[in-house]
Design a protein around this motif. Sequence first.
Motif, PDB file in Angstrom:
ATOM      1  N   ASN A  60     -40.402 -12.231  -9.544  1.00  0.00           N
ATOM      2  CA  ASN A  60     -40.624 -10.793  -9.710  1.00  0.00           C
ATOM      3  C   ASN A  60     -40.252 -10.280 -11.101  1.00  0.00           C
ATOM      4  O   ASN A  60     -39.673  -9.206 -11.242  1.00  0.00           O
ATOM      5  CB  ASN A  60     -39.825 -10.049  -8.616  1.00  0.00           C
ATOM      6  N   CYS A  63     -40.255  -6.165 -12.844  1.00  0.00           N
ATOM      7  CA  CYS A  63     -40.380  -5.151 -11.794  1.00  0.00           C
ATOM      8  C   CYS A  63     -39.889  -3.794 -12.301  1.00  0.00           C
ATOM      9  O   CYS A  63     -39.201  -3.711 -13.309  1.00  0.00           O
ATOM     10  CB  CYS A  63     -39.614  -5.567 -10.538  1.00  0.00           C
ATOM     11  N   SER A  86     -42.871 -15.655 -10.336  1.00  0.00           N
ATOM     12  CA  SER A  86     -43.851 -14.608 -10.049  1.00  0.00           C
ATOM     13  C   SER A  86     -43.578 -13.407 -10.948  1.00  0.00           C
ATOM     14  O   SER A  86     -42.472 -13.264 -11.476  1.00  0.00           O
ATOM     15  CB  SER A  86     -43.768 -14.181  -8.581  1.00  0.00           C
ATOM     16  N   PHE A  87     -44.596 -12.577 -11.117  1.00  0.00           N
ATOM     17  CA  PHE A  87     -44.471 -11.364 -11.929  1.00  0.00           C
ATOM     18  C   PHE A  87     -44.725 -10.128 -11.066  1.00  0.00           C
ATOM     19  O   PHE A  87     -45.545 -10.165 -10.146  1.00  0.00           O
ATOM     20  CB  PHE A  87     -45.493 -11.367 -13.075  1.00  0.00           C
ATOM     21  N   ALA A  88     -44.051  -9.024 -11.388  1.00  0.00           N
ATOM     22  CA  ALA A  88     -44.363  -7.744 -10.743  1.00  0.00           C
ATOM     23  C   ALA A  88     -45.762  -7.343 -11.197  1.00  0.00           C
ATOM     24  O   ALA A  88     -46.170  -7.644 -12.312  1.00  0.00           O
ATOM     25  CB  ALA A  88     -43.345  -6.685 -11.145  1.00  0.00           C
ATOM     26  N   ARG A  89     -46.487  -6.630 -10.319  1.00  0.00           N
ATOM     27  CA  ARG A  89     -47.920  -6.489 -10.586  1.00  0.00           C
ATOM     28  C   ARG A  89     -48.283  -5.659 -11.817  1.00  0.00           C
ATOM     29  O   ARG A  89     -49.209  -5.996 -12.541  1.00  0.00           O
ATOM     30  CB  ARG A  89     -48.696  -5.985  -9.368  1.00  0.00           C
ATOM     31  N   ILE A  90     -47.558  -4.586 -12.090  1.00  0.00           N
ATOM     32  CA  ILE A  90     -47.945  -3.772 -13.258  1.00  0.00           C
ATOM     33  C   ILE A  90     -47.635  -4.533 -14.544  1.00  0.00           C
ATOM     34  O   ILE A  90     -48.416  -4.544 -15.487  1.00  0.00           O
ATOM     35  CB  ILE A  90     -47.252  -2.388 -13.246  1.00  0.00           C
ATOM     36  N   TYR A  92     -47.615  -7.746 -14.925  1.00  0.00           N
ATOM     37  CA  TYR A  92     -48.618  -8.810 -15.022  1.00  0.00           C
ATOM     38  C   TYR A  92     -49.875  -8.289 -15.725  1.00  0.00           C
ATOM     39  O   TYR A  92     -50.370  -8.867 -16.687  1.00  0.00           O
ATOM     40  CB  TYR A  92     -48.930  -9.265 -13.593  1.00  0.00           C
ATOM     41  N   ARG A  93     -50.339  -7.156 -15.229  1.00  0.00           N
ATOM     42  CA  ARG A  93     -51.553  -6.558 -15.770  1.00  0.00           C
ATOM     43  C   ARG A  93     -51.339  -6.070 -17.215  1.00  0.00           C
ATOM     44  O   ARG A  93     -52.188  -6.268 -18.082  1.00  0.00           O
ATOM     45  CB  ARG A  93     -51.929  -5.391 -14.853  1.00  0.00           C
ATOM     46  N   ASN A  94     -50.196  -5.458 -17.458  1.00  0.00           N
ATOM     47  CA  ASN A  94     -49.893  -4.976 -18.809  1.00  0.00           C
ATOM     48  C   ASN A  94     -49.827  -6.123 -19.812  1.00  0.00           C
ATOM     49  O   ASN A  94     -50.239  -5.980 -20.962  1.00  0.00           O
ATOM     50  CB  ASN A  94     -48.557  -4.225 -18.823  1.00  0.00           C
TER      51      ASN A  94
END
Lengths: 163, 425
Positions: A60, A63, A86-90, A92-94
């Motif tokens: 994560n 996050c 794993s990466f937090a989703r925002i 990851y996208r950023n």
Amino acid sequence: MEVKGKVFKYGNDVDTDVIIPARYLNDSSEEALKAHCMEDIDPDFVKNVKSGDLIVAEDNFGCGSSREHAPLAIKASGVSLVIANSFARIFYRNSINIGLPILECPEAVKEIKAGDIVEADLSLGEIKNLTTGKTFKAQPFPEFIQEIISDGGLLKHLAKKGN
Amino acid sequence: MTSCKKVGMTASQKILAAHAGLDHVVAGQLISAKLDLVLANDITGPVAIKEFKKTGAKNVADNKSIALVMDHFAPNKDIKSAEQCKTCRVFAKEQGIENFYDVGKMGIEHALLPELGLVGAGDLIIGADSHTCTYGALGAFSTGVGSTDMCAGMLTQTCWFKVPSAIKFVLHGNFKKGVCGKDLILHIIGMLGVDGCLYKSMEFVGDGVKNLNIDDRFTVCNMAIEAGAKNGIFPVDEVALEYMKGRFKRPVKAYEADEDAVYDAVYEIDLGALQPTVSFPHLPENAKTPDKWGELAIDQVVIGSCTNGRITDMRIAAEVLKGRKVADGVRAIIIPATQSVYRQCIDEGLAQIFLDAGAIISTPTCGPCLGGYMGILADGERCVSTTNRNFVGRMGHINSEIYLASPYVAAASAVAGKLCTPDEL
């Protein structure tokens, strides 16, 4: 795209508030961001990081807040790659959008230690720990995402493609 | 080849499909979808504007579908913050962006936009702020993004999405007195962890939904991101319709999940079994019930933020503080989230109660929640806060501690000078 450098290792749930504390968000320039990168989790990071170095962390990563200042600060510090379970989703996208290379590879995270020298081929997803000689395979990004990252982010990529 | 029946969609998937011009989507599918609103604030806006200028574009795609809210470090906390607001102000003027909210009109963005009717049921919204997921309370699909996505949204009024799978939360019964939406969401985050819903939708349904007032629902959806979720969403029922009536400018579009929609997990939650819940430092998942709190003397209380700065939260705080005094040595900071909530606090006599108790009332701002200003913590200080994050250094010194709580617990703690529920007063 190949990268190589020394590893800074962190644990679970590294949040964007420790990556770049909000008290510094009144300035979004690269110089200001890199001067305080990782300050609240690793006060020596700024002093010790060199161009090409890697961050390796557990679950994560990134996050919390949506601040793009977080991947920008890491990129401005010279970090060439972040590997995490794993990466937090925002985040990851950023990271993709601003051109900061990231890979998910729990096997590598488990084995790699702080200070190890690690080499990675982003297009193949290959990670090699030069300190221990062990190699790992991460799922590489599809080609269009790799292009966004190597062009330096989404908007530069779009500009290059003439959009 | 046998034809297979299309799998049912979740409510979140239906909104995405509708905005992508598709009849059907499945989890994992990549889509490009039309946005109803694109949001940024005084921290993320300047980064998006800088990127916008670099593209050489002259105009935004739709200046009526952009909102810029000066709330984080406004009223400006220092020169650099003033420059950031100025960047947004100048850009809004250049581009004719009507939904620009500055001091005097602004409130905390995720309280302000629903209040003004700029977001509502069936909408698809992105915002360069992680708590953009708040609007799911009204049956919208809304999610936080970074400044680059926000910039791309301004340029094209579209965004690409990976269609999320979902976790379903079936709510039953009703809260006991002194328990509210904040306790529910802290309980869920405690149960699933800060990455328990990573990349997924959190869909709330069940007979208990009707017992959550609209402000409870805003609080619950607001903290979906604290479980790692992409969005949180409630059904559009009488409570939601009543709130949107006379505010929401677009036609209400209510989406419900298909009966055969597939969920990654389903949790049944008895609201009546929930207790006051507090998340201990330094993660929202460290949720504890009063039997595990122990004796914790505190230095500060903050009641406000996009999580709990609405009128219901103010009324709860006033109910607890009425006829009581903030303990010696405790600083109580109350921040109504919008000008309208602020005015209501005055009109309903809540402001008088706060002042009589020895609390201060601030103009709307995100300030202390993210360690900006208006209540920064020193080395070793403890704060009970109705905000959403208790990460290391979030509200100040890295050795300070944040306890996330409901307005009931925060107000009671202010009076007692220690972490406690109103029952203990």
